[in-house]
Design a protein around this motif. Structure first.
Motif: not given
Length: 353
Positions: A172-195
């Motif tokens: 799953l991780l190699a496919l870019g699949v991640c946890s649906v937790s709020k922390k995960s959402c925030s971490n990914i969206l904070s990675q900048g444009p295109g995330s």
């Protein structure tokens, strides 16, 4: 642009029979269809395959040091499920995933270009029994997501419990699949444009309403993903997958919510975070009963973005206002494409709490 490719789909009718058991004639099945079925079968049983492989490796004492190191690292130090995974372009582009998508077949329809100068939250509908369209479209390149939206990094989100399964978690991780937790959402969206993140909005509750020919969406009270989008200034993009509810048959219960089975399913959901619909598909040896999905087209139509202005502390009125725009665009997608990709529907789209 006209986002309806006339040559993509000439017939969206399901070909699976319902009234008699039909055996598979292996001798006359083309090789490419065998490979497609093999890919879907392997992925469908990947959890027990990975679990069995792990315990088999545990039976070799010489491997115990490596297994201990792996377990400590995976379940103590590895934060990848909450920080964007470990996506590998070559892995997402494997021929295995193309075979998987060709089985149904699955396709992507783009309504509008999405500039890679901002983050995005994709809302996927409907959940279906398993969410086959969400997986193929956002976790692999089998339908050409990166070619359609260059510069956007997709992350399909799933239950955290999936990352407790050894080996499977690494796939799953190699496919870019991640946890649906709020922390995960925030971490990914904070990675900048295109995330970007993709949330199957209806969740487990909606899977109990997944019946062929219908589209009952658990959406009216789902405000969390909209609030997250506003907090990070991420544009919202509704996605409707025509055919997602048609790849499995689910037992229809009279007065569903009052039955013992329904109460048990909801109790299971409350305890484990997911539920177990009473469903069936086709099998390896029969066409109309088993655990494999039916060969029914899944067309994921990615709608137009709803622009969101960043606000770390949005009010309820602001969230509800954006939700109305989101639902309006989702309904536009449905009304535009329903006669093309859902001609056999038994009723219109329904929004439920």
């Amino acid at each position: 642009m006209d986002p309806t490719p006339a040559t993509m789909m000439t017939n969206v009718k399901s070909t699976h029979p319902k009234f008699q058991i039909q055996a598979v004639d292996f001798l006359h099945i083309p090789r490419h269809r065998r490979l497609q079925t093999l890919a879907v079968t392997i992925w469908g049983f990947m959890v027990p395959i990975c679990t069995g492989t792990f315990f088999m490796l545990c039976s070799f004492p010489v491997l115990w040091p490596l297994i201990i190191i792996y377990s400590l690292w995976a379940y103590t130090y590895d934060m990848s499920p909450r920080t964007g995974g470990r996506p590998k372009a070559w892995f997402r582009n494997l021929a295995f995933w193309r075979r998987f998508a060709e089985y149904y077949p699955q396709h992507l329809v783009k309504c509008q270009d999405l500039p890679a100068d901002r983050p995005y939250v994709f809302g996927y509908h409907p959940h279906g029994i398993i969410g086959m369209g969400a997986f193929a479209t956002f976790a692999t390149e089998s339908t050409g997501f990166s070619k359609a939206y260059p510069g956007i990094r997709p992350h399909l989100l799933t239950l955290t419990t999936n990352f407790h399964i050894p080996i499977y978690r690494d796939i799953l991780l190699a496919l870019g699949v991640c946890s649906v937790s709020k922390k995960s959402c925030s971490n990914i969206l904070s990675q900048g444009p295109g995330s970007s993140i993709t949330i199957v909005v209806g969740g487990a509750a909606e899977s109990l309403s997944a019946h062929p020919g219908t589209a009952d969406l658990t959406l009216l009270k789902r405000l969390g993903f909209i609030k997250i989008a506003i907090q990070h200034g991420a544009d919202l993009v509704p996605v409707f997958a025509f055919g997602e509810n048609d790849v499995f048959e689910q037992r229809k219960l009279k007065n569903d919510k009052g039955t013992t089975i329904y109460k048990l399913q909801k109790g299971f959901q409350a305890l484990f975070g997911f539920t177990l619909p009473l469903f069936h598909g086709r099998g390896l040896f029969t066409y109309n009963f088993g655990l494999l999905p039916f060969r029914h087209p899944i067309i994921s139509v990615i709608g137009r973005p709803i622009h969101v202005t960043k606000n770390p502390q949005p009010t309820k009125n602001e969230v509800e206002a954006i939700q109305r725009l989101y639902i309006e665009e989702l309904m536009r997608v449905w009304n535009t494409y329903k006669d093309v990709y859902a001609p056999e529907r038994t009723r219109e789209l329904v929004l439920v709490a």
